[in-house]
Design a protein around this motif. Structure first.
Motif, PDB file in Angstrom:
ATOM      1  N   UNK A 271       0.827  -1.084   0.045  1.00  0.00           N
ATOM      2  CA  UNK A 271       0.048  -0.057  -0.043  1.00  0.00           C
ATOM      3  C   UNK A 271       0.984   1.101  -0.074  1.00  0.00           C
ATOM      4  N   UNK A 272       0.589   2.138  -0.524  1.00  0.00           N
ATOM      5  CA  UNK A 272       1.096   3.540  -0.684  1.00  0.00           C
ATOM      6  C   UNK A 272       1.450   4.064   0.811  1.00  0.00           C
ATOM      7  N   UNK A 273       2.613   4.316   1.236  1.00  0.00           N
ATOM      8  CA  UNK A 273       3.209   4.882   2.291  1.00  0.00           C
ATOM      9  C   UNK A 273       2.178   5.910   2.832  1.00  0.00           C
ATOM     10  N   UNK A 274       1.880   6.877   2.126  1.00  0.00           N
ATOM     11  CA  UNK A 274       0.957   8.039   2.610  1.00  0.00           C
ATOM     12  C   UNK A 274      -0.313   7.539   2.700  1.00  0.00           C
ATOM     13  N   UNK A 275      -0.790   6.197   2.402  1.00  0.00           N
ATOM     14  CA  UNK A 275      -2.019   5.701   2.709  1.00  0.00           C
ATOM     15  C   UNK A 275      -2.146   5.338   4.114  1.00  0.00           C
ATOM     16  N   UNK A 276      -1.074   4.649   4.686  1.00  0.00           N
ATOM     17  CA  UNK A 276      -0.896   4.134   5.929  1.00  0.00           C
ATOM     18  C   UNK A 276      -0.363   4.830   7.062  1.00  0.00           C
ATOM     19  N   UNK A 277       0.478   5.820   6.693  1.00  0.00           N
ATOM     20  CA  UNK A 277       1.099   6.578   7.775  1.00  0.00           C
ATOM     21  C   UNK A 277       0.138   7.343   8.744  1.00  0.00           C
ATOM     22  N   UNK A 278      -0.986   8.185   8.249  1.00  0.00           N
ATOM     23  CA  UNK A 278      -1.757   8.598   9.242  1.00  0.00           C
ATOM     24  C   UNK A 278      -2.420   7.318  10.279  1.00  0.00           C
ATOM     25  N   UNK A 279      -2.802   6.235   9.921  1.00  0.00           N
ATOM     26  CA  UNK A 279      -3.284   5.339  10.832  1.00  0.00           C
ATOM     27  C   UNK A 279      -2.229   4.767  11.691  1.00  0.00           C
ATOM     28  N   UNK A 280      -1.134   4.806  11.351  1.00  0.00           N
ATOM     29  CA  UNK A 280      -0.050   4.335  12.122  1.00  0.00           C
ATOM     30  C   UNK A 280       0.184   5.309  13.145  1.00  0.00           C
ATOM     31  N   UNK A 281       0.429   6.570  12.775  1.00  0.00           N
ATOM     32  CA  UNK A 281       0.527   7.772  13.538  1.00  0.00           C
ATOM     33  C   UNK A 281      -0.128   7.893  14.781  1.00  0.00           C
ATOM     34  N   UNK A 282      -1.728   7.837  14.418  1.00  0.00           N
ATOM     35  CA  UNK A 282      -2.651   7.716  15.313  1.00  0.00           C
ATOM     36  C   UNK A 282      -2.604   6.533  16.390  1.00  0.00           C
ATOM     37  N   UNK A 283      -1.954   5.592  16.022  1.00  0.00           N
ATOM     38  CA  UNK A 283      -1.637   4.207  16.936  1.00  0.00           C
ATOM     39  C   UNK A 283      -0.567   4.311  17.618  1.00  0.00           C
ATOM     40  N   UNK A 284       0.190   5.466  17.447  1.00  0.00           N
ATOM     41  CA  UNK A 284       1.646   5.514  18.410  1.00  0.00           C
ATOM     42  C   UNK A 284       1.630   6.682  19.513  1.00  0.00           C
ATOM     43  N   UNK A 285       2.146   6.546  20.557  1.00  0.00           N
ATOM     44  CA  UNK A 285       2.497   7.766  21.152  1.00  0.00           C
ATOM     45  C   UNK A 285       3.031   8.873  20.909  1.00  0.00           C
ATOM     46  N   UNK A 286       2.842  10.040  21.025  1.00  0.00           N
ATOM     47  CA  UNK A 286       3.347  11.249  20.335  1.00  0.00           C
ATOM     48  C   UNK A 286       4.708  11.216  20.297  1.00  0.00           C
ATOM     49  N   UNK A 287       5.619  10.765  21.202  1.00  0.00           N
ATOM     50  CA  UNK A 287       7.021  10.675  21.048  1.00  0.00           C
ATOM     51  C   UNK A 287       7.496   9.952  19.944  1.00  0.00           C
ATOM     52  N   UNK A 288       7.045   8.813  19.903  1.00  0.00           N
ATOM     53  CA  UNK A 288       7.278   7.924  18.693  1.00  0.00           C
ATOM     54  C   UNK A 288       6.769   8.220  17.311  1.00  0.00           C
ATOM     55  N   UNK A 289       5.580   8.963  17.450  1.00  0.00           N
ATOM     56  CA  UNK A 289       5.263   9.379  15.982  1.00  0.00           C
ATOM     57  C   UNK A 289       6.099  10.526  15.533  1.00  0.00           C
ATOM     58  N   UNK A 290       6.687  11.143  16.428  1.00  0.00           N
ATOM     59  CA  UNK A 290       7.596  12.428  16.003  1.00  0.00           C
ATOM     60  C   UNK A 290       8.602  11.815  15.591  1.00  0.00           C
ATOM     61  N   UNK A 291       9.429  10.583  16.292  1.00  0.00           N
ATOM     62  CA  UNK A 291      10.647   9.981  15.904  1.00  0.00           C
ATOM     63  C   UNK A 291      10.478   9.236  14.618  1.00  0.00           C
ATOM     64  N   UNK A 292       9.347   8.720  14.158  1.00  0.00           N
ATOM     65  CA  UNK A 292       9.104   7.984  12.907  1.00  0.00           C
ATOM     66  C   UNK A 292       8.953   9.257  12.001  1.00  0.00           C
TER      67      UNK A 292
END
Length: 306
Positions: A271-292
């Motif tokens: 799947x395109x990275x842009x399609x899955x990234x928002x869902x991934x960020x929503x499933x991570x703590x803010x600190x991990x989302x920023x590091x990603x």
């Protein structure tokens, strides 16, 4: 070429049925329509060949055995003989709107279609889509994607160059791995090493910061290219199509692909990275989302700032 014993009885060396060309000479679209309508009672995907002379056109058909996940996968490494002036595929499937746009009647589920794609050695294409109970739709634009690439490579034609950089490919693979972990356990992934170690370029040992992973992705773009990756992949490839169409020859996949077709083939199930990234960020703590986000060089967060 003999038909493998596990293939269904119908496939056999492609048989030609010559017929005199009418005047005026039929276009490739006319011939594609003839093939499409003439195969309406055939179940399963079918490869079609065409041999054309000044006075006649000969067609051949070969039902694809049900031993591959995708009809075009059976073409990997296959090269048509010089006498074939066009090559194509007739198949059926379900057509979905990626953005869930309703169909004219308000329905949102996928629609069953039949499609025919025919490619000539000159580069001319003819594409037809048939919705049940509707007039045939003749597509004016050349097809794109893995099927179009496979037909082109069978005829020795070049395909468009890769649209994705090597860094983009690596990060798309990484996000696919992360999605499998995070979306199955939303809120439970709490450590950076759980994500960093999934990166295709992650070194052995302790997890490195996101900025280091970003630097490695950027270095890959500078130090390598799709042609090198294609050759390295080909040298390590152990799996080949379980059966090949009759009538042509087979060559090593790394020589059969060009860079564009290999790049798209290697990403065809991602799947395109842009399609899955928002869902991934929503499933991570803010600190991990920023590091990603700091670790990514090619995929954006659709407005979410690092």
């Amino acid at each position: 070429m003999s038909t493998p014993p596990f293939a269904p009885p119908a496939p056999s060396p492609i048989a030609s049925s010559p017929g005199a060309c009418p005047e005026p000479r039929p276009s490739l679209t006319d011939l594609a329509e003839m093939l499409h309508c003439g195969s309406s009672n055939v179940s399963g995907p079918v490869l079609v060949t065409m041999e054309e002379t000044e006075k006649s056109v000969s067609f051949g058909t070969w039902p694809i055995p049900d031993v591959v996940d995708h009809p075009a996968d059976i073409l990997l490494g296959f090269v048509a003989p010089p006498s074939w002036t066009a090559f194509g595929l007739i198949t059926a499937g379900r057509l979905h709107h990626l953005d869930a746009t309703p169909w004219p009647d308000g329905a949102t589920e996928g629609r069953t279609i039949r499609a025919t794609v025919l490619l000539a050695r000159t580069g001319e294409t003819a594409s037809i889509i048939e919705h049940a109970g509707q007039p045939l739709e003749f597509l004016p634009e050349p097809p794109q994607g893995w099927v179009a690439d496979a037909l082109a490579r069978v005829l020795g034609r070049p395909t468009p160059p890769p649209a994705e950089s090597l860094a983009g490919w690596v990060e798309t693979v990484w996000l696919d791995h992360i999605a499998s972990l995070v979306l199955d356990q939303p809120g439970l992934v709490r450590s950076w090493p759980a994500l960093a170690r999934l990166h295709p370029l992650a070194p052995d040992g302790p997890a490195v910061p996101g900025a280091v992973l970003a630097a490695q992705s950027a270095a890959l773009n500078r130090q390598s290219h799709w042609g090198r990756i294609r050759r390295l992949w080909g040298e390590s490839l152990s799996e080949r199509p379980p059966v090949s169409p009759p009538g042509g020859t087979s060559i090593a996949p790394e020589n059969w692909f060009d860079d564009g077709s290999f790049a798209r083939w290697s990403q065809r199930n991602l799947p395109p990275g842009e399609a899955v990234l928002p869902a991934i960020l929503n499933g991570l703590p803010d600190a991990l989302a920023r590091e990603l986000l700091e670790a990514l060089t090619t995929v954006t967060a659709n407005g979410r700032a690092a």
